[in-house]
Design an enzyme around this catalytic site. Structure first.
Site, PDB file in Angstrom:
ATOM      1  N   VAL A  30      11.230  -4.258   2.647  1.00 47.23           N
ATOM      2  CA  VAL A  30      10.878  -4.495   4.144  1.00 47.23           C
ATOM      3  C   VAL A  30      11.412  -3.074   4.702  1.00 47.23           C
ATOM      4  O   VAL A  30      12.023  -2.294   4.402  1.00 47.23           O
ATOM      5  CB  VAL A  30      11.867  -5.399   4.748  1.00 47.23           C
ATOM      6  CG1 VAL A  30      11.744  -5.502   6.320  1.00 47.23           C
ATOM      7  CG2 VAL A  30      11.828  -6.877   4.002  1.00 47.23           C
ATOM      8  N   ALA A  31      10.246  -2.797   5.854  1.00 44.49           N
ATOM      9  CA  ALA A  31      10.422  -1.379   6.597  1.00 44.49           C
ATOM     10  C   ALA A  31      10.530  -0.314   5.614  1.00 44.49           C
ATOM     11  O   ALA A  31      11.307   0.464   5.716  1.00 44.49           O
ATOM     12  CB  ALA A  31      11.519  -1.705   7.571  1.00 44.49           C
TER      13      ALA A  31
ATOM     14  N   GLY B 270       7.650   1.637   4.398  1.00 48.86           N
ATOM     15  CA  GLY B 270       6.582   2.360   4.063  1.00 48.86           C
ATOM     16  C   GLY B 270       5.701   1.777   3.161  1.00 48.86           C
ATOM     17  O   GLY B 270       4.507   2.651   2.899  1.00 48.86           O
TER      18      GLY B 270
ATOM     19  N   ASP C 135      -1.838  -1.107  10.246  1.00 52.59           N
ATOM     20  CA  ASP C 135      -2.361  -1.261   8.634  1.00 52.59           C
ATOM     21  C   ASP C 135      -2.607  -2.644   8.372  1.00 52.59           C
ATOM     22  O   ASP C 135      -3.199  -2.629   7.241  1.00 52.59           O
ATOM     23  CB  ASP C 135      -0.848  -1.100   7.965  1.00 52.59           C
ATOM     24  CG  ASP C 135      -0.334   0.368   8.088  1.00 52.59           C
ATOM     25  OD1 ASP C 135      -1.113   1.104   8.388  1.00 52.59           O
ATOM     26  OD2 ASP C 135       0.920   0.504   7.792  1.00 52.59           O
TER      27      ASP C 135
ATOM     28  N   LYS D 212       0.880  -1.185   0.053  1.00 55.71           N
ATOM     29  CA  LYS D 212       0.119  -0.062   0.006  1.00 55.71           C
ATOM     30  C   LYS D 212       0.704   1.163   0.081  1.00 55.71           C
ATOM     31  O   LYS D 212       2.103   1.156   0.535  1.00 55.71           O
ATOM     32  CB  LYS D 212      -0.991  -0.071   1.256  1.00 55.71           C
ATOM     33  CG  LYS D 212      -0.172   0.197   2.519  1.00 55.71           C
ATOM     34  CD  LYS D 212       0.002   1.666   2.970  1.00 55.71           C
ATOM     35  CE  LYS D 212       0.866   1.540   4.361  1.00 55.71           C
ATOM     36  NZ  LYS D 212       1.822   2.856   4.375  1.00 55.71           N
TER      37      LYS D 212
HETATM   38  O1  C5P Z   1       0.417  -0.265  14.556  1.00 59.39           O
HETATM   39  P1  C5P Z   1       1.921  -0.394  14.373  1.00 59.39           P
HETATM   40  O2  C5P Z   1       2.519  -1.493  14.915  1.00 59.39           O
HETATM   41  O3  C5P Z   1       2.122  -0.652  12.750  1.00 59.39           O
HETATM   42  O4  C5P Z   1       2.549   1.021  14.669  1.00 59.39           O
HETATM   43  C1  C5P Z   1       4.004   1.052  14.883  1.00 59.39           C
HETATM   44  C2  C5P Z   1       4.288   2.225  15.450  1.00 59.39           C
HETATM   45  O5  C5P Z   1       3.986   3.396  14.692  1.00 59.39           O
HETATM   46  C3  C5P Z   1       3.505   2.539  16.914  1.00 59.39           C
HETATM   47  O6  C5P Z   1       4.426   1.909  17.808  1.00 59.39           O
HETATM   48  C4  C5P Z   1       3.563   3.843  17.033  1.00 59.39           C
HETATM   49  O7  C5P Z   1       5.008   4.380  17.562  1.00 59.39           O
HETATM   50  C5  C5P Z   1       3.344   4.365  15.537  1.00 59.39           C
HETATM   51  N1  C5P Z   1       2.100   4.717  15.211  1.00 59.39           N
HETATM   52  C6  C5P Z   1       1.514   6.066  15.859  1.00 59.39           C
HETATM   53  N2  C5P Z   1       0.325   6.120  15.517  1.00 59.39           N
HETATM   54  C7  C5P Z   1      -0.464   5.341  14.526  1.00 59.39           C
HETATM   55  C8  C5P Z   1       0.173   4.286  13.976  1.00 59.39           C
HETATM   56  C9  C5P Z   1       1.628   4.159  14.397  1.00 59.39           C
HETATM   57  O8  C5P Z   1       2.201   6.685  16.480  1.00 59.39           O
HETATM   58  N3  C5P Z   1      -1.642   5.830  14.138  1.00 59.39           N
END
Ligand code: C5P
Length: 297
Positions: A98-99, A101, A139, A4
């Site tokens: 990977v990682a 975005g 996501d 995405k």
């Molecule tokens: O949800 P996910 O594990 O992908 O999120 C990874 C990190 O990205 C979270 O630990 C947080 O630091 C940041 N994040 C955030 N706000 C969001 C989504 C992600 O701060 N809405």
């Protein structure tokens, strides 16, 4: 399972749970990881990785797809068929960087949920599957859905939006990775003392999508995380400038980066931009893709 990009990523204030309130437009594109699930001889979960980026993710229990299988297995007792074993061997052919975005890990987790639900003959509603998905990452619910959708909350509350045709993109893949928590943290540092408005999706953006009007859409693409990604990785400014100089309608950092996504007018323009960017030495690779992409394609 498709990667995405975020056509809009408006980041609001930090919430009490540490996540940021978002208004985003997720858009699945035609770069896929393939996830398979086959019956195991025991009750364990294992994963075998292959593909271009297969060596970039762990093949142990920390793998997000493995964690997805475990999370789903916990939902089994109420609905399980006694004849079906609870172990699974996952296979992931990783073509999504990977990682980067691009939600590649989320795509793998969503693929594992769908493949295991089928293997284990679970009859979970989409809502239940989405709840398990949200427990794995912000996501992952979108990765189950595909297409194009507005995401709110921390990104897990979804509303599909119609797109009136095919959009042509180029993804400029960077060398190396960016950590999503690091990028959010840097945004908080950069914003310290600045007012942070509540995030919203402009109606004009939804209208441009409904009409698949690429030139109109180009003026509306925006990512609040871009300044933080650029601050951590200043070379990305060269990638963005190269894409624009080579004729992209617009370009932006995808999600928390470091991949940059460029919108083009049509397939020919995307092919030309991809070869121009690949030769520009401002990125590791450039690939032409289309969106919206469907899950399972
Ligand atoms: O949800 P996910 O594990 O992908 O999120 C990874 C990190 O990205 C979270 O630990 C947080 O630091 C940041 N994040 C955030 N706000 C969001 C989504 C992600 O701060 N809405």
């Amino acid at each position: 399972m498709p990667a995405k990009i975020n056509l809009l990523l408006a980041v609001g204030p930090v919430r009490a749970d540490g996540f940021h309130e978002l208004a985003t437009v997720f858009h699945a594109v035609s770069l896929y990881d393939e996830v398979t699930a086959s019956a195991a001889d025991d009750d364990g979960v294992s994963v075998t990785l292959s593909g271009r980026y297969g060596s970039g993710v762990p093949d142990d229990q920390s793998n997000l797809a493995v964690r997805a299988a475990h999370a789903l297995a916990k939902r089994r007792p109420a609905v399980r068929r006694p004849t079906v074993r609870s172990g699974v061997r996952l296979g992931i052919r990783k073509e999504i960087p990977v990682a980067a975005g691009l939600a590649g890990g989320s795509a793998d987790a969503a693929g594992a949920l769908l493949a295991c639900a089928q293997l284990w003959q679970l009859r979970l509603s989409n809502a239940k599957l989405a709840t398990v998905a949200a427990s794995l990452g912000s996501d992952v619910p979108f990765s189950l859905l595909g297409g194009t959708a507005v995401g709110t909350g921390r990104g897990e509350r979804l509303r599909p939006v119609p797109v009136g045709g095919t959009l042509h993109w180029v993804l400029a893949v960077a060398d190396g990775e960016l950590s999503t928590p690091d990028v959010y943290r840097r945004l908080d540092e950069l914003r310290a003392g600045r007012p942070v408005p509540d995030p919203t999706v402009p109606d004009e953006l939804l209208a441009a999508l409904a009409a698949a009007d690429a030139p109109a859409l180009a003026g509306l693409l925006h990512n609040d995380l871009e300044e933080a990604a650029l601050s951590l990785r200043p070379q990305l400014a060269d990638t963005l400038a190269a894409g624009r100089d080579l004729g992209a309608l617009a370009g932006l950092v995808s999600g928390s980066g470091p991949t940059c996504a460029f919108l083009t007018r049509d397939a020919d323009a995307a092919a030309a931009l991809a070869s121009g960017l690949a030769a520009s030495e401002t990125c590791a690779d450039a690939v032409a893709v289309v969106g919206p992409a469907a899950v399972g394609a």
